[in-house]
Write a protein that holds these residues in place. Sequence first.
Motif, PDB file in Angstrom:
ATOM      1  N   GLN A 198      76.504 -54.925   5.667  1.00 33.24           N
ATOM      2  CA  GLN A 198      76.200 -56.310   6.033  1.00 33.24           C
ATOM      3  C   GLN A 198      75.732 -57.126   4.839  1.00 33.24           C
ATOM      4  O   GLN A 198      76.030 -58.317   4.729  1.00 33.24           O
ATOM      5  CB  GLN A 198      75.129 -56.335   7.135  1.00 33.24           C
ATOM      6  CG  GLN A 198      74.882 -57.717   7.729  1.00 33.24           C
ATOM      7  CD  GLN A 198      73.925 -57.673   8.906  1.00 33.24           C
ATOM      8  OE1 GLN A 198      73.207 -56.695   9.106  1.00 33.24           O
ATOM      9  NE2 GLN A 198      73.902 -58.736   9.695  1.00 33.24           N
ATOM     10  N   VAL A 199      74.997 -56.490   3.920  1.00 32.28           N
ATOM     11  CA  VAL A 199      74.498 -57.222   2.754  1.00 32.28           C
ATOM     12  C   VAL A 199      75.357 -57.006   1.515  1.00 32.28           C
ATOM     13  O   VAL A 199      74.973 -57.390   0.402  1.00 32.28           O
ATOM     14  CB  VAL A 199      73.031 -56.842   2.455  1.00 32.28           C
ATOM     15  CG1 VAL A 199      72.136 -57.206   3.622  1.00 32.28           C
ATOM     16  CG2 VAL A 199      72.893 -55.365   2.092  1.00 32.28           C
ATOM     17  N   GLY A 200      76.516 -56.392   1.698  1.00 27.70           N
ATOM     18  CA  GLY A 200      77.468 -56.286   0.596  1.00 27.70           C
ATOM     19  C   GLY A 200      77.139 -55.246  -0.441  1.00 27.70           C
ATOM     20  O   GLY A 200      77.571 -55.365  -1.600  1.00 27.70           O
ATOM     21  N   LEU A 201      76.415 -54.196  -0.075  1.00 26.59           N
ATOM     22  CA  LEU A 201      76.084 -53.146  -1.033  1.00 26.59           C
ATOM     23  C   LEU A 201      76.985 -51.922  -0.899  1.00 26.59           C
ATOM     24  O   LEU A 201      77.368 -51.308  -1.876  1.00 26.59           O
ATOM     25  CB  LEU A 201      74.619 -52.714  -0.871  1.00 26.59           C
ATOM     26  CG  LEU A 201      73.572 -53.662  -1.452  1.00 26.59           C
ATOM     27  CD1 LEU A 201      72.166 -53.185  -1.095  1.00 26.59           C
ATOM     28  CD2 LEU A 201      73.711 -53.784  -2.963  1.00 26.59           C
ATOM     29  N   GLY A 202      77.310 -51.538   0.327  1.00 27.93           N
ATOM     30  CA  GLY A 202      78.126 -50.348   0.522  1.00 27.93           C
ATOM     31  C   GLY A 202      77.271 -49.095   0.552  1.00 27.93           C
ATOM     32  O   GLY A 202      76.148 -49.061   0.041  1.00 27.93           O
ATOM     33  N   THR A 203      77.818 -48.046   1.129  1.00 33.23           N
ATOM     34  CA  THR A 203      77.044 -46.823   1.344  1.00 33.23           C
ATOM     35  C   THR A 203      76.684 -46.097   0.048  1.00 33.23           C
ATOM     36  O   THR A 203      75.725 -45.325   0.023  1.00 33.23           O
ATOM     37  CB  THR A 203      77.823 -45.852   2.251  1.00 33.23           C
ATOM     38  OG1 THR A 203      79.122 -45.619   1.687  1.00 33.23           O
ATOM     39  CG2 THR A 203      77.982 -46.430   3.648  1.00 33.23           C
ATOM     40  N   ARG A 204      77.401 -46.336  -1.042  1.00 33.93           N
ATOM     41  CA  ARG A 204      77.074 -45.650  -2.292  1.00 33.93           C
ATOM     42  C   ARG A 204      75.700 -46.051  -2.818  1.00 33.93           C
ATOM     43  O   ARG A 204      75.079 -45.316  -3.583  1.00 33.93           O
ATOM     44  CB  ARG A 204      78.139 -45.944  -3.348  1.00 33.93           C
ATOM     45  CG  ARG A 204      79.450 -45.203  -3.117  1.00 33.93           C
ATOM     46  CD  ARG A 204      80.418 -45.434  -4.237  1.00 33.93           C
ATOM     47  NE  ARG A 204      80.783 -46.851  -4.363  1.00 33.93           N
ATOM     48  CZ  ARG A 204      81.611 -47.330  -5.281  1.00 33.93           C
ATOM     49  NH1 ARG A 204      82.155 -46.522  -6.179  1.00 33.93           N
ATOM     50  NH2 ARG A 204      81.904 -48.617  -5.318  1.00 33.93           N
ATOM     51  N   ALA A 205      75.208 -47.228  -2.402  1.00 35.12           N
ATOM     52  CA  ALA A 205      73.893 -47.688  -2.859  1.00 35.12           C
ATOM     53  C   ALA A 205      72.754 -46.953  -2.171  1.00 35.12           C
ATOM     54  O   ALA A 205      71.599 -47.055  -2.589  1.00 35.12           O
ATOM     55  CB  ALA A 205      73.752 -49.191  -2.603  1.00 35.12           C
ATOM     56  N   ALA A 206      73.047 -46.194  -1.118  1.00 36.99           N
ATOM     57  CA  ALA A 206      71.990 -45.540  -0.344  1.00 36.99           C
ATOM     58  C   ALA A 206      71.156 -44.586  -1.188  1.00 36.99           C
ATOM     59  O   ALA A 206      69.957 -44.416  -0.949  1.00 36.99           O
ATOM     60  CB  ALA A 206      72.598 -44.795   0.845  1.00 36.99           C
ATOM     61  N   ASP A 207      71.762 -43.937  -2.174  1.00 39.68           N
ATOM     62  CA  ASP A 207      71.052 -42.956  -2.989  1.00 39.68           C
ATOM     63  C   ASP A 207      70.375 -43.567  -4.210  1.00 39.68           C
ATOM     64  O   ASP A 207      69.672 -42.865  -4.948  1.00 39.68           O
ATOM     65  CB  ASP A 207      72.013 -41.856  -3.455  1.00 39.68           C
ATOM     66  CG  ASP A 207      72.568 -41.054  -2.291  1.00 39.68           C
ATOM     67  OD1 ASP A 207      71.835 -40.892  -1.293  1.00 39.68           O
ATOM     68  OD2 ASP A 207      73.728 -40.615  -2.373  1.00 39.68           O
ATOM     69  N   ALA A 208      70.561 -44.856  -4.435  1.00 44.38           N
ATOM     70  CA  ALA A 208      70.022 -45.501  -5.640  1.00 44.38           C
ATOM     71  C   ALA A 208      68.532 -45.793  -5.489  1.00 44.38           C
ATOM     72  O   ALA A 208      68.035 -46.088  -4.398  1.00 44.38           O
ATOM     73  CB  ALA A 208      70.769 -46.793  -5.917  1.00 44.38           C
ATOM     74  N   LEU A 209      67.812 -45.711  -6.614  1.00 48.20           N
ATOM     75  CA  LEU A 209      66.413 -46.130  -6.679  1.00 48.20           C
ATOM     76  C   LEU A 209      66.359 -47.598  -7.091  1.00 48.20           C
ATOM     77  O   LEU A 209      67.295 -48.107  -7.733  1.00 48.20           O
ATOM     78  CB  LEU A 209      65.650 -45.276  -7.695  1.00 48.20           C
ATOM     79  CG  LEU A 209      65.541 -43.780  -7.375  1.00 48.20           C
ATOM     80  CD1 LEU A 209      64.912 -43.031  -8.541  1.00 48.20           C
ATOM     81  CD2 LEU A 209      64.735 -43.564  -6.102  1.00 48.20           C
ATOM     82  N   PRO A 210      65.285 -48.297  -6.763  1.00 49.03           N
ATOM     83  CA  PRO A 210      65.195 -49.724  -7.102  1.00 49.03           C
ATOM     84  C   PRO A 210      65.446 -50.025  -8.572  1.00 49.03           C
ATOM     85  O   PRO A 210      66.103 -51.015  -8.907  1.00 49.03           O
ATOM     86  CB  PRO A 210      63.768 -50.088  -6.681  1.00 49.03           C
ATOM     87  CG  PRO A 210      63.469 -49.166  -5.550  1.00 49.03           C
ATOM     88  CD  PRO A 210      64.150 -47.870  -5.916  1.00 49.03           C
ATOM     89  N   ARG A 211      64.955 -49.167  -9.478  1.00 45.31           N
ATOM     90  CA  ARG A 211      65.125 -49.436 -10.915  1.00 45.31           C
ATOM     91  C   ARG A 211      66.583 -49.318 -11.361  1.00 45.31           C
ATOM     92  O   ARG A 211      66.933 -49.789 -12.447  1.00 45.31           O
ATOM     93  CB  ARG A 211      64.248 -48.497 -11.740  1.00 45.31           C
ATOM     94  CG  ARG A 211      64.550 -47.018 -11.532  1.00 45.31           C
ATOM     95  CD  ARG A 211      63.615 -46.138 -12.360  1.00 45.31           C
ATOM     96  NE  ARG A 211      63.735 -44.737 -12.035  1.00 45.31           N
ATOM     97  CZ  ARG A 211      64.711 -43.947 -12.443  1.00 45.31           C
ATOM     98  NH1 ARG A 211      65.662 -44.431 -13.231  1.00 45.31           N
ATOM     99  NH2 ARG A 211      64.738 -42.672 -12.090  1.00 45.31           N
ATOM    100  N   GLN A 212      67.400 -48.692 -10.549  1.00 47.15           N
ATOM    101  CA  GLN A 212      68.813 -48.538 -10.888  1.00 47.15           C
ATOM    102  C   GLN A 212      69.656 -49.715 -10.400  1.00 47.15           C
ATOM    103  O   GLN A 212      70.864 -49.740 -10.621  1.00 47.15           O
ATOM    104  CB  GLN A 212      69.343 -47.232 -10.279  1.00 47.15           C
ATOM    105  CG  GLN A 212      68.659 -45.987 -10.821  1.00 47.15           C
ATOM    106  CD  GLN A 212      69.050 -44.730 -10.076  1.00 47.15           C
ATOM    107  OE1 GLN A 212      69.074 -44.697  -8.845  1.00 47.15           O
ATOM    108  NE2 GLN A 212      69.377 -43.673 -10.835  1.00 47.15           N
TER     109      GLN A 212
END
Length: 271
Positions: free
Chosen positions: A134-148
């Motif tokens: 919905q916010v245009g990130l995609g499921t690959r962003a699920a494992d990312a930390l904020p600093r990344q």
Amino acid sequence: MAEPTDPGVLEVRGLRRGFGAVQAVDDVSFTVPEGGSLGIVGESGSGKTTTARIIVGLERADAGDIRVRGRLRAPRVRGRAQRLARAREVQMVFQDPYLSLDPRTSVGTVLRETLRLHFPRTDHTRRVRELLDQVGLGTRAADALPRQLSGGQRQRVAIARALAVQPAVLVLDEAVAALDVSVQAQILNLLADIRERTPIGYLFITHDLGVVRHVTDDVIVMRHGAVVEAGGTAAVLSAPRHPYTRLLLDSVPHPGWDPEHIAAARRALTD
């Protein structure tokens, strides 16, 4: 703005908040219709952020009523269930999402923790995917930390977290002010798309008239805690009636812009 007979998704009447001798919010009233978008504009010290904090529940009003979907929003609630129910009514997105994100927690975990808190005993895997899409990130962003993530991506995470509880109202306090112009446009377009697909109401707190022009239907202009002008955004920005609104518009740099003239106009308005 919405007619008085329409309670709207958010209705604020006679809001007041003082800090000592300073009246930070002075008899502020407005309505946000379902699916509507209202901007609150003013310079630093105008009272716009205090108004937002009262609506969210981070500050207490001295007087006035706040209603969400026609129901009175009590100034204080008791018990965990009531606090969570209150939080689900209104959510806030701040200027710097990095300060509200745990640097050690992945995006997916942030969303799952929010969902688990408000909707326990449910498998949230599918909902996390929906929010990221919905916010245009995609499921690959699920494992990312904020600093990344970039600033714009972190703001998308903050929006996804706010939307996770399906709020009636989303308050955005200078939510794009810290972003580059191109990223600002992407986030504003994202918010416009979300509003087209949901009945959510937006309350934009900003000093940026460009943001107001782009994403709001109505606007109120605040100065020294009070509303000095209100109406449809296009009408207010094209033909402002109050000298302060004209000053805000004149303060935006443009060809032939004269900062000395603006300073003189500000002094005359203060005198």
